[in-house]
Design a protein around this motif. Structure first.
Motif, short mmCIF file in Angstrom:
data_model
loop_
_atom_site.label_atom_id
_atom_site.label_comp_id
_atom_site.label_asym_id
_atom_site.label_seq_id
_atom_site.Cartn_x
_atom_site.Cartn_y
_atom_site.Cartn_z
N GLU A 64 0.89 -1.22 0.00
CA GLU A 64 0.08 0.10 -0.06
C GLU A 64 0.90 1.14 0.19
OE1 GLU A 64 -2.66 0.13 3.33
OE2 GLU A 64 -3.72 -1.67 2.58
N SER A 65 0.61 2.16 -1.03
CA SER A 65 1.35 3.43 -0.94
C SER A 65 1.29 4.15 0.11
CB SER A 65 0.95 4.20 -2.09
OG SER A 65 1.72 5.39 -2.25
N THR A 66 2.20 4.91 0.67
CA THR A 66 2.11 5.66 2.07
C THR A 66 3.04 6.85 1.81
OG1 THR A 66 2.54 5.75 4.29
CG2 THR A 66 3.90 4.21 3.08
N SER A 67 2.59 8.05 2.27
CA SER A 67 3.44 9.06 2.28
C SER A 67 4.11 9.41 3.64
CB SER A 67 2.52 10.54 2.20
OG SER A 67 1.55 10.40 3.01
N ASP A 68 4.21 8.22 4.86
CA ASP A 68 4.71 8.35 6.04
C ASP A 68 6.41 8.10 5.73
OD1 ASP A 68 5.36 8.14 8.48
OD2 ASP A 68 4.41 6.29 8.96
N ASP A 69 6.83 9.12 6.09
CA ASP A 69 8.34 9.09 5.99
C ASP A 69 8.86 7.95 6.92
OD1 ASP A 69 8.37 11.17 4.61
OD2 ASP A 69 8.66 12.73 6.17
N LEU A 70 8.52 7.60 7.97
CA LEU A 70 9.07 6.68 8.92
C LEU A 70 8.78 5.17 8.18
CD1 LEU A 70 7.90 7.86 12.23
CD2 LEU A 70 10.17 8.16 11.36
N ALA A 71 7.98 4.80 7.40
CA ALA A 71 7.65 3.46 7.03
C ALA A 71 8.61 3.35 5.81
CB ALA A 71 6.22 3.72 5.99
N TRP A 72 9.40 4.38 5.29
CA TRP A 72 10.32 4.06 4.21
C TRP A 72 11.79 4.50 4.87
CZ3 TRP A 72 10.19 1.45 -0.06
CH2 TRP A 72 8.82 1.71 -0.86
N ARG A 73 11.87 4.79 6.07
CA ARG A 73 13.17 5.27 6.60
C ARG A 73 14.05 4.19 6.79
NH1 ARG A 73 13.75 8.74 11.97
NH2 ARG A 73 12.98 6.66 12.87
N LEU A 74 13.64 2.96 7.48
CA LEU A 74 14.55 1.75 7.71
C LEU A 74 14.91 1.17 6.34
CD1 LEU A 74 13.10 0.39 10.90
CD2 LEU A 74 15.47 1.46 10.51
N PRO A 75 13.74 1.06 5.41
CA PRO A 75 14.28 0.29 4.19
C PRO A 75 15.53 1.11 3.36
CG PRO A 75 11.87 0.20 4.25
CD PRO A 75 12.45 1.25 5.40
N VAL A 76 15.29 2.34 3.47
CA VAL A 76 16.42 3.11 2.89
C VAL A 76 17.98 2.88 3.41
CG1 VAL A 76 17.43 5.60 2.61
CG2 VAL A 76 14.97 5.00 1.86
N GLN A 77 17.71 2.93 4.88
CA GLN A 77 18.75 2.55 5.65
C GLN A 77 19.58 1.10 5.27
OE1 GLN A 77 18.02 2.99 9.98
NE2 GLN A 77 17.67 4.95 9.64
N VAL A 78 18.53 0.19 4.99
CA VAL A 78 19.03 -1.13 4.67
C VAL A 78 19.57 -0.98 3.39
CG1 VAL A 78 18.23 -3.43 4.12
CG2 VAL A 78 17.54 -2.30 6.38
N LEU A 79 18.77 -0.50 2.40
CA LEU A 79 19.42 -0.36 1.20
C LEU A 79 20.87 0.42 0.95
CD1 LEU A 79 16.25 0.43 -0.92
CD2 LEU A 79 17.66 -1.34 -1.16
N CYS A 80 20.96 1.52 1.87
CA CYS A 80 22.26 2.18 2.05
C CYS A 80 23.41 1.28 2.66
CB CYS A 80 22.13 3.42 2.70
SG CYS A 80 21.17 4.50 1.83
N GLY A 81 22.98 0.58 3.57
CA GLY A 81 24.02 -0.54 4.24
C GLY A 81 24.47 -1.53 3.22
N ILE A 82 23.67 -1.89 2.07
CA ILE A 82 23.85 -3.09 1.36
C ILE A 82 24.60 -2.40 -0.01
CG2 ILE A 82 23.16 -4.56 -0.31
CD1 ILE A 82 20.90 -5.18 1.88
N LYS A 83 24.13 -1.40 -0.54
CA LYS A 83 24.51 -0.86 -1.94
C LYS A 83 26.04 -0.44 -1.84
CE LYS A 83 23.42 3.27 -3.20
NZ LYS A 83 24.74 3.84 -3.45
N ARG A 84 26.60 -0.52 -3.09
CA ARG A 84 27.98 -0.10 -3.31
C ARG A 84 28.14 1.36 -3.53
NH1 ARG A 84 29.18 -4.34 -7.86
NH2 ARG A 84 27.60 -3.22 -8.67
N ASP A 85 28.93 2.07 -3.84
CA ASP A 85 29.08 3.62 -4.03
C ASP A 85 28.67 3.77 -5.55
OD1 ASP A 85 29.93 4.39 -1.58
OD2 ASP A 85 32.27 4.39 -2.36
N THR A 86 28.74 2.65 -6.44
CA THR A 86 28.45 2.65 -7.80
C THR A 86 27.11 2.61 -8.16
OG1 THR A 86 29.21 0.47 -8.13
CG2 THR A 86 30.75 2.10 -8.79
N ASP A 87 26.17 2.04 -6.98
CA ASP A 87 24.86 1.53 -7.23
C ASP A 87 24.11 2.98 -6.99
OD1 ASP A 87 25.71 -0.92 -7.61
OD2 ASP A 87 25.24 -1.49 -5.33
N ILE A 88 23.04 3.15 -7.74
CA ILE A 88 21.94 4.17 -7.62
C ILE A 88 20.78 3.97 -7.11
CG2 ILE A 88 21.33 5.87 -9.22
CD1 ILE A 88 23.61 5.23 -11.36
#
Length: 380
Positions: A64-88
């Motif tokens: 379900e789409s949501t505009s709640d920032d907190l709902a996406w904060r942790l997924p973004v943190q996880v992605l940033c912990g996994i991704k390389r500098d060359t990933d976008i």
């Protein structure tokens, strides 16, 4: 994993700019806005087709789409912990879906790209708990090393805004309407011509009136293309196969002479009948293709439909001509005054048409086609 902390205020400011800012004390990567991420994704697809540099698009979606920032904060943190500098990292749909472009610059990158989905799902489950199940994670690999699998590969989720998708749908509906009305009208008006040509073919050469040949359509889907038969029955196709291979690889102007013949048609081909030579010069052998248009396999305007063994000779970036547009009876390269051209230039004209296609463009090309046919430059 780097220590990442994003406050709601910082998140709100970043969303207004369409990207996360790089903070002073963290290695937080940019999260591109939808429009910019769409442009980057289009560029990566172009690089894949032009230079055969593969990439994987990892997509994380909420049910379900949501505009709640907190709902996406942790997924973004996880992605940033996994991704390389060359990933976008960027938004496919704000509040609905994030995308991660994973370029492959070495053979080891493929295993990294294939495992990132599992790592992402595992880390989300650990950090978010059962709520991690509300996210769907998929991966779409763009690889042109195997043409058949690439053409049939599932497309990545659309990055086009809703207005652009609606406009594209309307344009496609108008194009199909033009195809149906135009082909049906021409088939009715030209029925006497069909009868005369059929009688001439039967009188001058034994065999069937029509010639059926498998061609590669849009998205690699094969179909049987119809033409009036212009060759003797049971001819040797190896002559044309070799000619096509030499033409595509050499990058020279078609036929290498001033005959005015179109690409992929051999000058002085011994397999062609006398009546077939006339039909080819006048492009009358192409008339049965209006039936293919009516059936939906072809369009009145589009790239030339290639043979399977032609596609096997393609460079990676050439494949887009069988991905981006439905094949047509006539096209931009025939009416551009540049029919004597290299294969690469012909592909570029096809791709230019696919990018700028519209009903008005089709009408202009159709109106210019008779002149090209009369001059001999439109025959193919």
């Amino acid at each position: 994993m780097p220590n990442v902390s994003v406050t709601p205020r910082v998140w709100a400011r970043a969303r207004a700019r369409g990207a996360y800012a790089r903070t002073r004390h963290t290695q937080q990567a940019l999260v591109l806005g939808r429009n910019l991420f769409r442009d980057v994704l289009a560029r990566e697809r172009w690089r894949t087709h032009r230079f055969n540099e593969c990439f994987t698009l990892v997509v994380i979606e909420r049910q379900e789409s949501t505009s709640d920032d907190l709902a996406w904060r942790l997924p973004v943190q996880v992605l940033c912990g996994i991704k390389r500098d060359t990933d976008i990292l960027g938004w496919l749909e704000p509040g609905k879906a994030l995308g991660l472009i994973v370029p492959e610059m070495a053979s080891s990158d493929r295993s990294y790209a294939s495992s990132i989905t599992l790592r992402l799902r595992s880390d989300l489950t650990m950090q978010i708990g059962a709520s991690g199940a509300s996210y769907t994670i998929t991966a779409h690999r763009y690889d042109l090393s195997n043409p058949s699998s690439t053409i049939a590969a599932p497309p990545a989720p659309s990055t086009e805004p809703l207005g652009a998708r609606v406009s594209a749908s309307i344009g496609a509906a108008l194009k199909r309407t033009l195809d149906v009305v135009g082909s049906a009208t021409l088939l009715a008006l030209l029925s006497p011509v069909f009868a005369v040509i059929a009688l001439l073919i039967k009188a001058k050469s034994p065999g069937p009136v029509f010639f059926k040949q498998e061609r590669v359509g849009q998205s690699g889907k094969p179909f049987m293309m119809l033409k009036f038969r212009t060759m003797h029955v049971d001819n040797d196709p190896s002559i044309h196969r070799q000619f096509v291979s030499d033409f595509i690889k050499a990058g020279k102007p078609e036929n290498g002479d001033a005959s005015g013949e179109a690409p992929f048609k051999i000058v002085g081909d011994p397999r062609v009948t006398p009546i077939g030579q006339f039909l080819r010069r006048s492009s009358l052998d192409e008339l049965p293709q209006f039936l293919n248009v009516l059936l939906g396999d072809m369009s009145l305007v589009g790239p030339r439909p290639p043979l399977r063994y032609e596609v096997e000779q393609y460079q990676p970036w050439h494949y887009r001509r069988v991905l981006d547009a439905k094949p047509g009876i006539t096209g931009l390269w025939q009416v551009s005054g540049r029919s004597r051209t290299t294969f690469d230039e012909m592909v570029r004209l096809d791709l230019r048409y696919a990018k700028r296609s519209s009903p008005w463009t089709d009408i202009k090309i159709l109106l210019a086609t008779p002149r090209a046919v009369i001059s001999g430059k439109g025959a193919r």
